[in-house]
Write an enzyme that holds these catalytic residues in place. Structure first.
Site, short mmCIF file in Angstrom:
data_model
loop_
_atom_site.label_atom_id
_atom_site.label_comp_id
_atom_site.label_asym_id
_atom_site.label_seq_id
_atom_site.Cartn_x
_atom_site.Cartn_y
_atom_site.Cartn_z
CD GLU A 92 -1.11 0.61 8.44
OE1 GLU A 92 -2.04 0.88 9.22
OE2 GLU A 92 0.00 0.16 8.83
CB CYS A 128 2.29 6.29 11.27
SG CYS A 128 1.63 7.90 11.73
CE LYS A 173 8.15 15.58 -4.01
NZ LYS A 173 8.54 16.20 -5.29
#
Length: 483
Positions: A377, A343, A357
């Site tokens: 994920e 996450c 970034k």
């Protein structure tokens, strides 16, 4: 003679109504700005109504049609435009129930004639043609089960079509050109990306938070205790992340709170930027508070209170008061799919400043230290997907621009720690693959070179590998019992 009773259906077109007729599912125009001089209206759908004895004091939770779910909000009656209301269409189920009720009861409430009931019983007792059951999904079939002929036939036809498509590719043509504008528009209007369908209908329960010197409007639902949902503003300590429903309680807490940085090991520091590694098993309360806070701005993840299986890498900016939370990413201690991020979030007050970034770059720097490739994920949020695509494009273009000689997808993956699939997807997005003399080649165009050279002139904060003081953690089997 009996006539069939029909229940009146609500109007579905745009009509003028009064406030008492508004129901959940209605579509109407909402005044976007509360400033009287700036009356701009946007079409929206009502998802929930908080009723009051006086209908004009009702609150309406609306979703703006064509806009992302994060813009959903509670509005008052005076912002509704009631001269063009579209009511929800009745469902097929309600129509069937009304028709079934009409066949058993006449308009005056008397039962239908005996011969009609006999005819109905005869129709019901007539043997029906058996309906074939749907074929089981391949993933649900036990191993070793024979595949149905129809599926085999479709599979063969698909493979043949794919072969024909590959053979018909022009020698200097690539896959269809990627349209960034269409992709951004699709992400902007896609709404929820949550894996749990039940989460989509959840209404935002906290409107805004105050964290540090920032007053932030929330985006999505987060399962904070009910006592906080009654407050107009929730106060969050920017160091320990504890929530408070009243300003008085928050001020008393700040006098006692001694924490000035995240409760973990500082593994990176350059200028005023630091990264801390926090074990979810050792700092459960802090990590749970972080998850609750991040859920206010993430709609594509399901929140779990068990933070033991995760490591949290928190980015902060330091001043004389302490280390202020900017963003974070979590990572599974043992990932079967080799994900390097579970996450990721940059707080809204720090977005559009390059910190997203920077978080992504730091996650890949850890993967390089581990000697592995990694990928985030799935699914990603809309903003997360755009940030990752931008990072992949910049990183791969920088490698190709500076590299001399031949290279391959495997080599790009090894140097950048980006997985082969993500490298291939990025090359296709940039239109860098060409089919030439029986094989695909990577061809850097003038447009790509111009983009990279222009990008290099921008001043950006980057991760310095020399400032990273980190050894990949290793966990024993007993430490991973919770997984």
């Amino acid at each position: 003679m009996h006539t069939r009773a029909t229940s009146p259906e609500p109007p579905t077109g745009g009509i003028s109504v009064n406030v008492s007729q508004i129901v959940v599912g209605c579509k109407l125009s909402i005044q976007k700005s509360e400033v009287p001089d700036e009356k701009t209206f946007q079409r929206a759908e009502i998802l929930m109504i908080r009723s009051n004895e006086n209908p004009e004091l009702n609150l309406y939770y609306v979703h703006y049609i064509g806009f992302n779910k994060r813009l959903d909000e509670w509005v008052t009656f005076n912002r509704l435009k009631l001269d063009d209301v579209e009511f929800p269409k009745p469902t097929k189920t309600s129509k069937k129930k009304a028709a079934a009720h009409a066949t058993t009861t006449s308009i005056d409430g008397t039962p239908p004639p005996e011969n009609l009931r006999k005819r109905k019983r005869q129709i019901d007792s007539t043997p029906q043609t058996p309906v074939p059951l749907p074929l089981p999904h391949l993933a649900d079939m036990p191993s070793g089960s024979p595949m149905p002929n129809e599926i085999l036939k479709r599979k063969t036809e698909t493979n043949d079509e794919e072969k024909k498509d590959l053979e018909s590719i022009d020698q200097l043509e690539l896959l269809p050109t990627f349209s960034k504008e269409k992709e951004i528009e699709k992400l902007r209007t896609s709404g929820s990306m949550t894996q749990c369908v039940a989460e989509i209908a959840r209404v935002k329960n906290i409107n805004s938070i105050e964290i540090g010197q920032h007053l932030v409007d929330t985006w999505y639902f987060s399962p904070y205790p009910e006592e906080f949902t009654r407050s107009l503003l929730v106060y969050i300590c920017e160091f320990c992340l504890e929530p408070f429903g009243s300003k008085r309680c928050f001020q008393r807490h700040r006098l006692k709170c001694t924490l000035q940085h995240p409760p973990g090991n500082e593994i990176y520091r350059k200028d005023d930027l630091s990264f801390f590694e926090i074990d979810g098993r050792k700092q459960k309360r802090w990590c749970r508070n972080l998850c609750l806070l991040s859920k206010l701005f993430l709609d594509h993840k399901t929140l779990y209170y068990d933070v033991d299986p995760f490591l949290f890498y928190v980015m902060t900016k330091t001043d004389k008061l302490g280390c202020h939370l900017v963003g974070y990413f979590s990572k599974e201690k043992e990932s079967a799919e080799n994900y390097n991020v579970a996450c990721i979030l940059t707080l809204p007050q720090y977005q559009r400043k390059g910190f997203g970034k920077l978080l992504i770059s730091f996650s890949y720097e850890l993967s390089k230290t581990e000697g592995k490739t990694g990928s985030p994920e799935k699914p990603l949020s809309d903003l997360g997907l755009l940030s990752y695509r931008s990072y992949w494009i910049d990183t791969i273009l920088a490698y190709l621009y500076n590299h001399k000689g031949e290279t391959s997808i495997n080599e790009i993956s090894r140097v950048t720690s980006i997985t082969n699939d993500d490298v291939l997807h990025t090359l296709q997005t940039l239109d860098l693959l060409r089919y030439y003399k029986g094989s695909f080649i990577i061809c850097l165009s003038d447009k790509n070179i111009e983009y990279h050279e222009k990008n290099m002139k921008k001043k950006r904060v980057t991760i310095d590998p020399e400032c990273l003081k980190w050894t990949p953690p290793h966990f024993t089997a007993s430490q991973l019992r919770f997984i």
